[in-house]
Design a protein around this motif. Structure first.
Motif, PDB file in Angstrom:
ATOM      1  N   LEU A  90       0.737  -1.152   0.105  1.00 43.40           N
ATOM      2  CA  LEU A  90       0.090  -0.046   0.010  1.00 43.40           C
ATOM      3  C   LEU A  90       0.815   1.169  -0.156  1.00 43.40           C
ATOM      4  O   LEU A  90       1.835   1.214   0.665  1.00 43.40           O
ATOM      5  CB  LEU A  90      -0.879  -0.021   1.229  1.00 43.40           C
ATOM      6  N   ALA A  91       0.529   2.131  -0.624  1.00 41.09           N
ATOM      7  CA  ALA A  91       1.185   3.508  -0.693  1.00 41.09           C
ATOM      8  C   ALA A  91      -0.082   4.624  -0.694  1.00 41.09           C
ATOM      9  O   ALA A  91      -1.102   4.337  -0.807  1.00 41.09           O
ATOM     10  CB  ALA A  91       1.841   3.738  -2.179  1.00 41.09           C
ATOM     11  N   GLU A  92       0.488   5.812  -0.482  1.00 38.49           N
ATOM     12  CA  GLU A  92      -0.624   7.086  -0.838  1.00 38.49           C
ATOM     13  C   GLU A  92      -1.521   7.131  -1.701  1.00 38.49           C
ATOM     14  O   GLU A  92      -2.550   7.640  -1.444  1.00 38.49           O
ATOM     15  CB  GLU A  92       0.180   8.319  -0.397  1.00 38.49           C
ATOM     16  N   ASP A  93      -1.131   6.626  -2.911  1.00 37.06           N
ATOM     17  CA  ASP A  93      -1.708   6.635  -3.925  1.00 37.06           C
ATOM     18  C   ASP A  93      -2.467   5.626  -4.388  1.00 37.06           C
ATOM     19  O   ASP A  93      -3.068   5.407  -5.571  1.00 37.06           O
ATOM     20  CB  ASP A  93      -0.813   7.564  -5.062  1.00 37.06           C
ATOM     21  N   GLY A  94      -2.367   4.577  -3.590  1.00 38.94           N
ATOM     22  CA  GLY A  94      -3.152   3.268  -4.203  1.00 38.94           C
ATOM     23  C   GLY A  94      -2.475   2.117  -3.625  1.00 38.94           C
ATOM     24  O   GLY A  94      -1.286   2.061  -2.732  1.00 38.94           O
TER      25      GLY A  94
END
Length: 194
Positions: free
Chosen positions: A85-89
């Motif tokens: 998981l990352a901040e953009d998806g």
């Protein structure tokens, strides 16, 4: 033996050598294409029905780093891809064996919590080396090469993945359900259920 007969023999031998090499190359390409794109009709296994009216025992929040650590521990090492998981998806990265080499495939998904507590990941972006393939084809290839845990379901024709933590065998008779996923705020709200 005359010079003309030697020349004819040389050309005949050369012709058969070139023909054999071409047949071998075409066979390798055909076998690779069948292996890469074969069995494209197989879709993911069906999700088992789980009681949606489970009792919530505990609710907790996790950061993206904590969730990535949990995913790393839950996923087996022999799976040829990596979820994070990352901040953009949510990302799925891995390698898929192709004809003569492997292809690096990276997909980005938009997460959406379902009513039943599972997490629906809708394919948003795909990169596959220098090839142009659809997310459906990439998910079908991942589905063929990976021995997935019982809680990850790939649906290539719908171009999405479902993560259903309620079905993790190691947690039985308990399970986990997603309440909210807010990647911008670095928060995942999860409940322990029975």
């Amino acid at each position: 033996m005359s010079r003309r007969q030697q020349t004819n023999r040389f050309y005949k031998t050369g012709f058969f050598i070139v023909l054999a090499v071409l047949i071998i190359i075409l066979s390798v390409l055909l076998i690779g294409a069948i292996r890469l794109f074969g069995n494209l009709d197989s879709d993911s296994r069906e999700r088992p029905t789980v009681n949606n009216e489970s009792e919530e025992l505990l609710s907790f929040q996790m950061t993206l780093n904590q969730t990535n650590l949990l995913l790393d521990n839950l996923l087996e090492e022999d799976i040829p891809f990596h979820f994070y998981l990352a901040e953009d998806g949510v990302y799925l990265e891995g390698e898929v064996d192709a004809v003569l080499s492997s292809i690096d495939v990276a997909m980005r998904f938009d997460p959406m919590v379902q009513e039943d507590g599972s997490l629906l990941l809708e394919a948003d972006n795909l990169s596959a080396g220098f090839l142009s393939i659809s997310p459906e084809t990439a998910l079908r290839m991942f589905n063929q090469v990976a021995d997935l845990p019982e809680w990850i379901y790939l649906y290539p024709s719908e171009e999405h993945v479902v993560i259903d933590l309620r079905t993790i065998e190691e947690l039985e008779p308990f399970g986990l359900r997603f309440n909210d996923v807010n990647l911008d705020e670095d928060v995942l709200d999860i409940s322990l259920i029975q």
